[in-house]
Design an enzyme around this catalytic site. Structure first.
Site: not given
Ligand code: NCD
Length: 306
Positions: A55, A104
């Site tokens: 991400t 995030r």
């Molecule tokens: C996901 C998340 O961070 O929720 N990862 C991501 O962003 N591709 C999935 C995960 O961490 O399992």
């Protein structure tokens, strides 16, 4: 108009706004060089209070490929967060420098708090076990590009449907399309949260079944969306250890699936997809990661109005 908007939840954009984002992403995929300078002079802030590979990198790569620049942290301990600064103060400060921010956070709703405190566009890049709308943009663009449409699909989601925020966002987003049927595959303890079952699936009259057996579901699926058991959201290690390898997709199980079933995974993968499946032409998860960068390029352009 998406200019100046936030993206906090998967339903923040209408279907036609999503179509605009996907159409732009498709243009970028075809001729990326035309977009190499469109964000020149613009700054993206990445505020990552939780670990990330795809991400964060895909957002940073997206901004650089548009000719923009990036500031931010991937480790909150290196910012004033350790001194006790609130999200509201952090975002107000970041807005003095940046044009757009991606956040995030382990707490549900944290990016929403940030958005309340600034007029700069804020993008939710995952808030606790709640939502992950830009992963959903990635997933939808991947499905649309490969299957040609987002309608009339039987979609299996497998693994940790309780804590897996990517599955919550994907279910909400897909539930708006015609003829979507869900098969929710999980152990009893990791079933989808009640609000998804009641507010999203039941209320909208969506067809869904909840099953424990992956083998039972495989023969009827157009898409299998695998997920990792979300270790960091468990209260005790024992439960995690007991549940983590409940589902492992391997070459033998792939024999039960249609020859054009797509296997998706937001990644990171732990054990839930055996490496041998990577060579199966139905495995699309690394391609999916690539679509993630293009769709984020389109999203940044739309929110900045460039
Ligand atoms: C996901 C998340 O961070 O929720 N990862 C991501 O962003 N591709 C999935 C995960 O961490 O399992």
């Amino acid at each position: 108009m998406l200019k100046g908007r936030h993206l906090l939840e998967p339903l923040d954009f209408s279907i036609s706004e999503l179509d605009d984002v996907f159409a732009l992403a498709e243009e970028i995929i075809i001729q990326p060089e035309l977009f190499a300078r469109v964000c020149s002079g613009k700054l993206l802030a990445t505020l990552f209070y939780e670990p990330s590979t795809r991400t964060r990198f895909s957002f940073e790569a997206a901004m650089y490929k548009l000719g923009g620049q990036v500031i931010g942290f991937s480790e909150p301990n290196s910012s004033s967060v350790v001194k006790g600064e609130s999200i509201a103060d952090t975002i107000r400060t970041v807005a003095c420098y940046a044009d757009i921010a991606v956040m995030r956070h382990p707490k549900e709703g944290a990016p929403k708090v940030a958005a309340y405190n600034t007029s700069m566009p804020v993008i939710n890049a995952g808030d606790g076990g709640h939502q992950h709308p830009t992963q959903t943009l990635t997933d939808l663009l991947t499905i649309k590009s490969i299957k040609g449409s987002l309608n009339n699909l039987t979609v299996g989601l497998c693994g940790d449907l309780k804590f897996g925020r990517t599955t919550h966002s994907l279910i909400e987003a897909l539930a708006r399309y015609e003829g979507i049927r869900f098969v929710l595959i999980s152990p009893e303890e990791l079933r989808v949260p009640d609000y998804i079952r009641k507010e999203v699936l039941t209320k909208k009259g969506r067809s869904f079944t909840e099953v424990e057996s992956m083998e039972e579901a495989l023969p009827i699926l157009d898409i299998l969306y695998m997920t990792r058991v979300q270790k960091e959201r468990f209260f005790n290690e024992e439960d995690y250890v007991r549940l983590k390898d409940r589902y492992i997709l391997d070459a033998e199980k792939m024999k039960l699936a249609h020859e054009d079933m797509m296997v998706l995974h937001p990644l990171p993968r732990v054990n839930e997809i055996a490496v041998e499946v990577d060579n199966d032409p139905r495995a699309f998860y690394f391609q999916q990661a690539k679509y993630g960068m293009f769709v984020r390029m389109a999203l940044i352009m739309k929110l900045l109005g460039v």
